[in-house]
Enzyme design. Sequence first.
Site, PDB file in Angstrom:
ATOM      1  N   TRP A 130      10.226  26.458 -49.931  1.00 39.16           N
ATOM      2  CA  TRP A 130      11.546  27.692 -48.862  1.00 39.16           C
ATOM      3  C   TRP A 130      11.946  28.355 -49.657  1.00 39.16           C
ATOM      4  O   TRP A 130      12.981  28.010 -50.599  1.00 39.16           O
ATOM      5  CB  TRP A 130      12.104  26.764 -48.022  1.00 39.16           C
ATOM      6  CG  TRP A 130      12.841  27.565 -47.215  1.00 39.16           C
ATOM      7  CD1 TRP A 130      11.658  29.355 -46.763  1.00 39.16           C
ATOM      8  CD2 TRP A 130      13.822  28.111 -46.705  1.00 39.16           C
ATOM      9  NE1 TRP A 130      12.267  30.130 -45.758  1.00 39.16           N
ATOM     10  CE2 TRP A 130      14.018  29.426 -45.533  1.00 39.16           C
ATOM     11  CE3 TRP A 130      14.999  27.656 -47.162  1.00 39.16           C
ATOM     12  CZ2 TRP A 130      15.368  29.638 -45.224  1.00 39.16           C
ATOM     13  CZ3 TRP A 130      16.560  27.347 -46.765  1.00 39.16           C
ATOM     14  CH2 TRP A 130      16.460  28.962 -45.247  1.00 39.16           C
ATOM     15  N   ASP A 211      16.905  17.808 -47.418  1.00 37.98           N
ATOM     16  CA  ASP A 211      16.684  19.327 -46.481  1.00 37.98           C
ATOM     17  C   ASP A 211      15.639  19.447 -45.100  1.00 37.98           C
ATOM     18  O   ASP A 211      15.066  19.493 -44.695  1.00 37.98           O
ATOM     19  CB  ASP A 211      16.091  20.651 -47.560  1.00 37.98           C
ATOM     20  CG  ASP A 211      16.294  22.012 -46.129  1.00 37.98           C
ATOM     21  OD1 ASP A 211      17.236  21.521 -44.876  1.00 37.98           O
ATOM     22  OD2 ASP A 211      16.261  23.057 -46.281  1.00 37.98           O
ATOM     23  N   LYS A 246      14.672  24.919 -34.177  1.00 41.18           N
ATOM     24  CA  LYS A 246      13.640  24.832 -34.753  1.00 41.18           C
ATOM     25  C   LYS A 246      13.360  23.442 -33.412  1.00 41.18           C
ATOM     26  O   LYS A 246      12.549  24.012 -32.301  1.00 41.18           O
ATOM     27  CB  LYS A 246      12.806  24.420 -35.636  1.00 41.18           C
ATOM     28  CG  LYS A 246      12.121  25.899 -36.130  1.00 41.18           C
ATOM     29  CD  LYS A 246      12.805  26.070 -37.503  1.00 41.18           C
ATOM     30  CE  LYS A 246      12.676  26.824 -38.314  1.00 41.18           C
ATOM     31  NZ  LYS A 246      13.685  27.658 -38.995  1.00 41.18           N
TER      32      LYS A 246
END
Length: 387
Positions: A130, A211, A246
Amino acid sequence: MFNHIPTYAGDPILSLMDAYQKDPRAHKVNLSIGLYYDEQQQVPQLQAIQQAYADLDTQLKQVKLYLPMSGLQRFNQASQQLIFSTADPAALDRIATVQSLGGSGALKLAADFIHQFFPNSQLWVSNPTWENHISIFTASGVNCHTYPYYDASTQGVDFKGMLDCLNTLAPKNVVLLHPCCHNPTGADLSQAQWDQVIQVLKTRELIAVFDMAYQGFSQGLQQDNYAICQALQANLSFMVSHSCSKIFSLYGERVGSLSIVCPDTEARIRVEGQLKSLVRKIYSSPPSTGALLVSHVLNTPKLYALWQQQVEEMRLRMQQMRQSLRDQLEQALEHDFSYLTTQQGMFSYTGLSPAQVQQLRDDYAIYLVGSGRLCIAGLNQKNLSYV
Ligand code: LMR
């Protein structure tokens, strides 16, 4: 005074959201940012969260005092139980957990903590990762490098390359790992591969930062934390950034947590104190609404069950979209698109070039990230054939 300040080029993911929103074409499709859209192309308000809003109505309307620097205690406890779900409850006593401003906020705290207490440590991230991982750690003064990860020829993981690289690292180097739903590739490690990685982390005395922004979107809530629970069981000291954006559909509430697993309770108390001190220096204390909602859901058995069912629905819908996209592409192009169903979670790495991504955007109003990352959750039965 400000002449030396350069123009900001924009964020490779967030600026696409602006461009998408401004695009007047009715048939536009957003497959860029990691937002979960439902079949109706809406970012849903989860029923469990809706019920939490109703249950907490009076409290949410009252004046809210500052939360403690570490955030809402019952949120932190519930987060720990979710992240380390198979852990022996006694082991939780050596984990320092603070509420954070989403997953990004947790990573920022981790980065500052590493910079302050491990000033000679460097960070190793997967190639690719990311984009914001590198930005956050570099901004905190931590040098970043990459370890091999994605193998374009198999559209899977170059596991040998990854392990070979980790095996060269000096003690106290920091390794950022995605326990599930690798962002941006969707290519995950198997449980047997995680076992090997954990062994290397242990023998080489590396500091892992896991993560986890998509727990539940790969194999399920109880399976996606496999690597984390194994690392705990192996008695490693490590960190976990966790996002509720999310999986609770609470993007704008900025709610998440950072956990640091310590060798014992005494170390946990010192680490927790230093995390509070970091929080105080950056934003003093976190906001309360998101943490109140999430902790209410996680601490109310009926709502927990409802939420779990909804996470499962999101996961299965994304799997179905993967399968349907693969089927339709294979019918149309006579080419192997099996990577779409072997990759997991919200994202797939298509292998499209930046120019091809641009052409999709310009000519067809289909938005992907420039790296070729496609957000599966933006697909639905209505736009699938068009895409
Ligand atoms: C993404 O990768 O699209 C999400 O995590 C959103 C973000 O902040 O980049």
